[in-house]
Design an enzyme around this catalytic site. Structure first.
Site, PDB file in Angstrom:
ATOM      1  N   GLU A  17       0.830  -1.211   0.000  1.00 48.69           N
ATOM      2  CA  GLU A  17       0.000   0.000   0.000  1.00 48.69           C
ATOM      3  C   GLU A  17       0.863   1.259   0.000  1.00 48.69           C
ATOM      4  O   GLU A  17       0.492   2.272  -0.609  1.00 48.69           O
ATOM      5  CB  GLU A  17      -0.934  -0.017   1.210  1.00 48.69           C
ATOM      6  CG  GLU A  17      -2.054  -1.039   1.067  1.00 48.69           C
ATOM      7  CD  GLU A  17      -2.917  -1.136   2.313  1.00 48.69           C
ATOM      8  OE1 GLU A  17      -4.106  -0.819   2.246  1.00 48.69           O
ATOM      9  OE2 GLU A  17      -2.375  -1.533   3.364  1.00 48.69           O
TER      10      GLU A  17
ATOM     11  N   GLU B 141      -4.559  -9.349   3.623  1.00 44.74           N
ATOM     12  CA  GLU B 141      -5.341  -9.068   4.826  1.00 44.74           C
ATOM     13  C   GLU B 141      -6.580  -9.947   4.981  1.00 44.74           C
ATOM     14  O   GLU B 141      -6.941 -10.344   6.091  1.00 44.74           O
ATOM     15  CB  GLU B 141      -5.728  -7.582   4.857  1.00 44.74           C
ATOM     16  CG  GLU B 141      -4.592  -6.645   5.235  1.00 44.74           C
ATOM     17  CD  GLU B 141      -3.670  -6.306   4.075  1.00 44.74           C
ATOM     18  OE1 GLU B 141      -2.737  -5.524   4.266  1.00 44.74           O
ATOM     19  OE2 GLU B 141      -3.896  -6.831   2.957  1.00 44.74           O
TER      20      GLU B 141
END
Length: 712
Positions: free
Chosen positions: A141, A162
């Site tokens: 990210e 995740e």
């Protein structure tokens, strides 16, 4: 974030290894100006990945703020980010994140990341992420917040895992990735890959998807990346992003991609854990949200998910079991006692024996001799190994030299005299005690006194196999799972006479074979097959009682198992499954049901209950149904699920009382690595705790609160 909030948050990361943001100025070629290159480095070697805790994030944020000021003064024309060797950034430190015991702390951690990453994306000059190695979760990210990205061909693990870990990408990934590579590709990365055993992307795959803009070889990766960045700044290089979505709200693929993701979640997990669905909720809503609106929703979602039992159980399974306990097996002797193994004998040349021979030759790189009762069987087994090596060569999984060396290591012989100089001999013959005892008697007559003997039995008594040996201390159980090359688990069975050096050698071999070794007591079916046998018994019993096949077979969907019971039985082979079930019934009595209907299928040569139609649906042929007999006591899905949960809680409780393994953690590790129990559900014993089955049956949980659940 206020100073007080940061102090409290940092207090939950007392052992944070700081990832420092080290800045150096680079003069770019071709008059492109100056780049401030930030290297993220925790000062540790490759065994300690760079992670981002609150202290590391604050340091990075302050560094970026200072660079913002420098850019505003026109001192620098670009900012670059890269990592220490082998790592870009591995994301947040999960072992510390699981200790955030209040919802607001999880929200604060997410907000801190957004604040820092927005500083990067808000720089007044272009930013470049040079992804030189692993980039997971928050690490990827971070790169997504840069204006441009390059990647090394050696960067072998890029992912947003995740959903697999019980969380959502909380620092902008669910907003930025669909816009960069399209919603279908984003669902592949965030859902399909994450739920497929945490599959990661290579640098090449990330480039092909459009996550990064250019790819370079590792030898001069940074130099070429900097030169490429200079070309972008001067306009000589134009960056094209064919998968990018400029108007998400009108993109026809967006809703279809989310629905595909929901189908994947249902198929892989049975919707048994909340995180994957929440990832898709955020992607769906992100179609019309602003970046700041999505960020706020991500923070709230993370705050909620960090307080779920499912998240804590997943971290327990991933970190405590797969990452730690598997590397330090309970009960393993001192590795210094292990003996060298320079030659291996394999008794048998069937499929399992051939798989073992290939594994030993590939991983241990020692000569392997296969034997069987006649030359034709021997030739077939050796031929299988050579053919598999050819396949690996064809897929470029093995070099020509390695293929030639490995082929030469595997030979065959009809006589067991070829084992005379072997250090380790394993049998993989028919699962019949008398057959195995005869094999060991013949082998012991020709091998040296120090040669270790091993059995690959899945259900028989290793103690009884040792009873007639001249040297029973040399025998050890070495139970692999099929397919051998894929399944990580190796159940190592110790009997009372097993010598510590023999046991140490077995564990050393397991490590060199890249297997997860778990020490188990010599009890019928050991761990995985005993647990599965109890489960199969419940499902086949309710079916025989009159429960419709689709109800019986589909009732365990909330467990998130990779295959339904009847499908798994067909894969294993009905005769094999029935044999194990009969062995368990003989050992433990009526707790293990032996299905009369399953025996009828076997007697008529039927391979499995289901027949798959052209449209993918499953049906039972009328000819099969005509063979079967049913009772008049059907059960509902809920009743079948609860019965199975209670049966598993009962059996695992008994196994622990009997000392089959040292702790519930070993049962969980066996089921994850030997039966494909989903890591996203966090182990079978935490699951049984969450459903209440542990307390219903045993009067207590398998784990104290906080071990694999939220602290209470």
């Amino acid at each position: 974030m206020s100073a007080a909030d940061f102090t409290e948050l940092a207090g939950h990361f007392p052992d944070e290894v700081l990832t420092h943001s080290l800045v150096q100025d680079l003069t770019l070629p071709n008059g492109a100006g100056t780049m401030a290159l930030v290297t993220l480095d925790n000062g540790k070697d490759h065994k300690r990945p760079t992670t981002l805790g609150p202290g590391s994030l604050v340091e990075l944020g302050r560094t970026l703020e200072a660079l913002h000021e420098r850019a505003a003064r026109d001192e620098i024309q670009a900012v670059g980010l890269t990592g220490k060797p082998y790592f870009f950034v591995a994301g947040a430190d999960l072992s510390a994140v699981k200790g955030l015991d209040r919802r607001e702390l999880g929200v604060q951690m997410a907000q801190l990341g957004h604040d820092v990453y927005n500083t990067l994306s808000g720089l007044p000059v272009p930013s470049f992420s040079f992804v030189n190695g692993l980039a997971l979760g928050g690490g990827l990210e971070l790169a997504l917040h840069s204006t441009y990205r390059t990647v090394s061909t050696a960067a072998g693990a890029l992912a947003l895992p995740e959903a697999f870990l019980g969380l959502v990408p909380g620092w902008g990934g669910v907003y930025l990735l669909p816009r960069l590579i399209g919603p279908q590709n984003a669902v592949t990365v965030t859902i399909e890959n994450a739920l497929n055993n945490n599959r990661t992307l290579s640098g090449k795959a990330a480039f092909d998807l459009g996550i990064v803009d250019e790819i370079f070889e590792p030898a001069d990766f940074l130099e070429r990346s900097v030169t490429w960045a200079a070309g972008v700044l001067t306009g000589e290089i134009r960056v094209d992003r064919p998968h990018a979505v400029s108007e998400p709200s009108t993109n026809p693929e967006w809703d279809a991609a989310v629905e595909r993701g929901r189908d994947i979640v249902e198929a892989r997990t049975g919707n048994a854990t909340p995180a994957p669905g929440k990832v898709l909720d955020l992607i769906a809503a992100g179609k019309t949200r602003t970046k700041s609106e999505s960020a706020a929703a991500e923070c709230e979602a993370l705050g909620d998910l960090m307080q779920t039992d499912e998240f804590h159980a997943t971290v327990y399974a991933f970190l405590d079991l797969v990452q730690k306990r598997s590397k330090r097996p309970a009960g393993a002797p001192d590795k210094k006692l292990a003996r060298p193994v320079t030659k291996i004998g394999v008794v048998g040349a069937g499929l399992m024996a051939s798989q073992l021979a290939l594994l030993f030759a590939r991983q241990l790189k020692v000569p392997v001799v296969m034997t069987d009762i006649d030359q034709a069987r021997v030739d077939k087994g050796v031929g299988y190994v050579h053919a598999e090596i050819d396949k690996l060569l064809g897929r470029k999984r093995m070099s020509a030299d390695a293929a030639n060396r490995t082929r030469a290591l595997v030979t065959g012989s009809v006589g067991k005299e070829s084992f005379a100089d072997a250090d380790f001999v394993i049998e993989a013959v028919f699962e019949e005690l008398s057959v195995k005892k005869q094999v060991f008697a013949e082998v012991e007559a020709v091998v040296s006194p120090t040669c270790i003997l091993a059995t690959n039995t899945s259900s028989l008594s290793v103690t009884e196999m040792a009873a007639d040996l001249a040297h029973p201390e040399r025998l050890v159980g070495f139970h692999f799972f099929n397919p051998v090359a894929v399944m990580p688990l190796l159940e190592i069975v110790k009997v009372s006479q097993t010598d510590e050096a023999v046991l140490a050698t077995a564990f050393a071999m397991a490590r060199d074979l890249k297997k997860t070794a778990v020490l188990v007591k010599d009890a019928a079916a050991f761990v995985v097959n005993r647990v599965l046998g109890r489960m199969f018994g419940e499902i086949t019993k309710v079916f025989d009682e009159g429960t419709p096949a689709d109800v019986a077979d589909g009732a365990l969907r909330p467990m998130g198992l990779p295959m339904s019971p009847f499908s798994l039985l067909a894969l294993v082979g009905l005769p094999v499954g029935q044999h194990v079930q009969e062995s368990l019934h003989a050992a433990f009595g009526d707790r293990f049901y032996v299905s009369g209907n399953q025996q009828k299928l076997i007697d008529h040569g039927i391979k499995g209950l289901w027949q798959v139609s052209e449209d993918g649906s499953q049906t039972i042929p009328e000819s099969t149904l005509a063979l079967l007999e049913f009772g008049q006591d059907p059960s509902s899905r809920d009743v079948v699920l609860r019965r199975t949960q209670d049966a598993l809680a009962d059996e695992i409780g008994r196994m622990l009382d009997e000392g089959v393994v040292a702790a519930p953690q070993d049962v969980d590790l066996c089921m994850i690595t030997g039966a494909g129990w989903p890591l996203s559900l966090g182990g079978i014993t935490p699951y049984l705790d969450r459903t209440g089955a542990s307390e219903r049956i045993n009067g207590r949980r398998f784990h104290a609160p906080g071990v694999a659940s939220t602290p209470r």
